[in-house]
Scaffold this motif. Structure first.
Motif, PDB file in Angstrom:
ATOM      1  N   ASN A  75       0.879  -1.091   0.061  1.00 38.15           N
ATOM      2  CA  ASN A  75       0.051   0.128   0.125  1.00 38.15           C
ATOM      3  C   ASN A  75       0.898   1.329   0.060  1.00 38.15           C
ATOM      4  O   ASN A  75       1.860   1.367   0.773  1.00 38.15           O
ATOM      5  CB  ASN A  75      -0.979   0.021   1.211  1.00 38.15           C
TER       6      ASN A  75
ATOM      7  N   GLU B 292       0.106   0.382  -4.290  1.00 34.26           N
ATOM      8  CA  GLU B 292      -1.250   0.259  -4.522  1.00 34.26           C
ATOM      9  C   GLU B 292      -1.854   1.416  -3.838  1.00 34.26           C
ATOM     10  O   GLU B 292      -1.705   1.761  -2.646  1.00 34.26           O
ATOM     11  CB  GLU B 292      -1.736  -1.103  -4.058  1.00 34.26           C
TER      12      GLU B 292
ATOM     13  N   THR C  58      -5.086   1.498  -2.987  1.00 33.19           N
ATOM     14  CA  THR C  58      -5.924   0.910  -2.128  1.00 33.19           C
ATOM     15  C   THR C  58      -5.692  -0.785  -2.026  1.00 33.19           C
ATOM     16  O   THR C  58      -5.203  -1.197  -2.760  1.00 33.19           O
ATOM     17  CB  THR C  58      -7.346   1.290  -2.539  1.00 33.19           C
ATOM     18  N   ARG C  59      -6.573  -1.234  -1.002  1.00 30.96           N
ATOM     19  CA  ARG C  59      -6.166  -2.594  -0.918  1.00 30.96           C
ATOM     20  C   ARG C  59      -7.179  -3.440  -1.625  1.00 30.96           C
ATOM     21  O   ARG C  59      -8.448  -2.996  -1.676  1.00 30.96           O
ATOM     22  CB  ARG C  59      -6.336  -3.141   0.502  1.00 30.96           C
ATOM     23  N   ARG C  60      -6.796  -4.170  -2.415  1.00 30.41           N
ATOM     24  CA  ARG C  60      -7.739  -5.095  -3.446  1.00 30.41           C
ATOM     25  C   ARG C  60      -7.403  -6.772  -3.217  1.00 30.41           C
ATOM     26  O   ARG C  60      -7.559  -7.311  -4.292  1.00 30.41           O
ATOM     27  CB  ARG C  60      -7.555  -4.705  -5.032  1.00 30.41           C
ATOM     28  N   ASN C  61      -6.708  -7.181  -2.165  1.00 30.58           N
ATOM     29  CA  ASN C  61      -6.611  -8.618  -2.201  1.00 30.58           C
ATOM     30  C   ASN C  61      -5.113  -9.121  -3.082  1.00 30.58           C
ATOM     31  O   ASN C  61      -4.730  -8.316  -3.819  1.00 30.58           O
ATOM     32  CB  ASN C  61      -7.592  -9.287  -2.180  1.00 30.58           C
TER      33      ASN C  61
ATOM     34  N   PRO D 298      -5.297  -8.606  -7.810  1.00 28.22           N
ATOM     35  CA  PRO D 298      -4.905  -7.512  -8.284  1.00 28.22           C
ATOM     36  C   PRO D 298      -3.457  -7.203  -7.951  1.00 28.22           C
ATOM     37  O   PRO D 298      -2.705  -6.754  -8.863  1.00 28.22           O
ATOM     38  CB  PRO D 298      -5.780  -6.325  -7.762  1.00 28.22           C
ATOM     39  N   CYS D 299      -2.928  -7.438  -6.999  1.00 23.45           N
ATOM     40  CA  CYS D 299      -1.557  -7.071  -6.308  1.00 23.45           C
ATOM     41  C   CYS D 299      -0.544  -8.009  -7.447  1.00 23.45           C
ATOM     42  O   CYS D 299       0.244  -7.216  -7.948  1.00 23.45           O
ATOM     43  CB  CYS D 299      -1.538  -7.646  -4.983  1.00 23.45           C
TER      44      CYS D 299
ATOM     45  N   PRO E 125      -8.053   0.753  -8.108  1.00 27.35           N
ATOM     46  CA  PRO E 125      -9.010   0.915  -7.333  1.00 27.35           C
ATOM     47  C   PRO E 125     -10.549   0.107  -7.904  1.00 27.35           C
ATOM     48  O   PRO E 125     -11.354  -0.174  -7.187  1.00 27.35           O
ATOM     49  CB  PRO E 125      -9.554   2.392  -6.872  1.00 27.35           C
ATOM     50  N   TYR E 126     -10.525   0.346  -9.123  1.00 27.05           N
ATOM     51  CA  TYR E 126     -11.645  -0.672  -9.657  1.00 27.05           C
ATOM     52  C   TYR E 126     -11.562  -1.995  -9.952  1.00 27.05           C
ATOM     53  O   TYR E 126     -12.327  -2.869 -10.398  1.00 27.05           O
ATOM     54  CB  TYR E 126     -11.954   0.145 -11.022  1.00 27.05           C
ATOM     55  N   CYS E 127     -10.444  -2.474  -9.627  1.00 32.16           N
ATOM     56  CA  CYS E 127     -10.109  -3.931  -9.782  1.00 32.16           C
ATOM     57  C   CYS E 127     -10.928  -4.863  -8.587  1.00 32.16           C
ATOM     58  O   CYS E 127     -11.331  -4.319  -7.454  1.00 32.16           O
ATOM     59  CB  CYS E 127      -8.733  -4.322  -9.348  1.00 32.16           C
TER      60      CYS E 127
ATOM     61  N   ASN F   8     -11.902  -7.191  -5.687  1.00 28.34           N
ATOM     62  CA  ASN F   8     -11.441  -7.619  -4.365  1.00 28.34           C
ATOM     63  C   ASN F   8     -11.415  -8.907  -4.067  1.00 28.34           C
ATOM     64  O   ASN F   8     -12.455  -9.629  -3.809  1.00 28.34           O
ATOM     65  CB  ASN F   8     -12.106  -6.948  -3.204  1.00 28.34           C
TER      66      ASN F   8
END
Length: 359
Positions: free
Chosen positions: A61, A83, A85-88, A91-92, A242-244, A246
């Motif tokens: 993050n 990142e 925002t956090r998206r699991n 996406p990472c 952020p649109y990916c 989670n």
């Protein structure tokens, strides 16, 4: 070796290690064992023995950028993928794969969490190299499976099949954390292995899997694929990440793909996800109490774990059994080890009642 890369995922909050692990300073940046190196630094040191420094990436993050630079000053800015925002994990991993593909379309990548303990490091590095060689020659998504030593409800499981490619076993199914009855069945069957969360693949193979199973991610990332590994990458990621969805890599890709293989390994692995996992690893006194870097006296107490942030503070524990006693900053936590899964709820309740001061 120039085609081998490592991606270390270091963006979690580690709320199950509260109050030591806080949102402002999560567990991957902490030195739990008094070695002078944090979990993140220990993970970097381990992989740096077989992966060139310039081929190691941290995905985290953006609020932890300064902490990462402070702990790993040898990394260039472009090796720290931020990142917004956090998206699991899916996406990472996709972000890292797109970036690395722009640098080297032949890359073979090992993906690892930043909070694992490896006791047999030499064996671990041999197994990782073996997997990197395998994915170079085979269009396979590889996971490292740990032979279970007990029925464990805190880990996911991988079921092996009879189909083999050399030392690599084709995976039949993935199962998320089971209840105790099912964990006992898994343990006794001999077919199931703990899911270590360590993955190895060629960058082309994983991107192909993302396109097939997670088009919500690839459709967006493909729009800006010429921007990866350029000055425009950060702006593109900030606007699109952020649109990916989670979703984890296990749910999103590994459970659906038919080219998943497992290397069965035994290198003294432990996932430092909970106080209980730390208790299992810690030295204990005659009454099975563990004191982590803490001055502690126990009376009529057994099976406890004590952690004090202040090395000058003394804890005197009387009459407690099977408890976590953790004192850090402005928070003292005392709870039953068997109820440690409730710590996340404690943190949520604290934030609701007192705000973010204690998180």
């Amino acid at each position: 070796m120039k085609d081998n890369y490592c991606v270390i995922m270091g963006g979690g909050i580690g709320s199950r290690f509260w109050p030591f692990s806080r949102e402002s300073y999560p567990k991957q940046f902490l030195d739990f064992f008094g070695t002078g190196r944090s979990l993140l630094q220990m993970t970097f040191d381990r992989f740096n023995k077989i992966i060139p420094t310039e081929n190691i990436y941290i995905v985290s993050n953006e609020k932890y950028a300064s902490l990462i630079k402070q702990q790993l000053p040898e990394l260039k800015d472009e090796q720290i993928l931020m990142e917004p925002t956090r998206r699991n994990t899916a996406p990472c991993i996709a972000y890292a794969a797109y970036h690395i593909y722009a640098c080297n379309p032949n890359a073979n990548i090992v993906v690892a969490p930043s909070d694992h303990l490896i006791l047999k490091e030499d064996q671990f590095l041999k197994d990782v190299n073996k997997a990197l060689d395998f994915v170079k020659e085979n269009k396979a998504l590889v996971t490292l499976g740990i032979k279970p030593s007990r029925p464990e409800t805190g880990y996911g499981y991988i079921q092996s099949s009879d189909s083999m490619l050399g030392e690599f076993t084709k995976v039949k199914t993935f199962t998320e954390k089971p209840n105790l009855e099912l964990a006992k069945v898994f343990y006794e069957s001999g077919e199931f292995f703990w899911n270590s969360g360590l993955f190895v693949w060629n960058v082309g193979t994983i991107l192909e899997a993302f396109h097939k199973f997670l088009p919500d991610i690839t459709t967006r990332f493909d729009l800006g694929k010429t921007k990866f590994n350029t000055e425009e990458e950060k702006v593109f990621i900030h606007e699109n990440f952020p649109y990916c969805p989670n979703i984890s890599i296990d749910y999103g890709v590994m459970e659906k793909a038919d080219n998943v293989y497992m290397l069965c390994v035994d290198f003294g692995w432990a996932d430092l996800g909970t106080w209980g996992s730390l208790f299992d690893l810690a030295e204990k006194d005659k009454d099975n109490n563990a004191a982590l870097k803490s001055q502690t006296l126990f009376y009529e107490a057994n099976d406890n774990i004590v952690a004090l942030e202040n090395p000058k503070k003394l804890a005197v524990i009387q009459g407690l059994k099977d408890c976590i006693i953790a004192d850090s900053g402005n928070v003292l936590l005392i709870c039953k080890k068997g109820d440690e899964q409730r710590i996340k709820q404690f943190v949520a309740d604290v934030q609701l009642k007192f705000g973010k001061e204690y998180n």
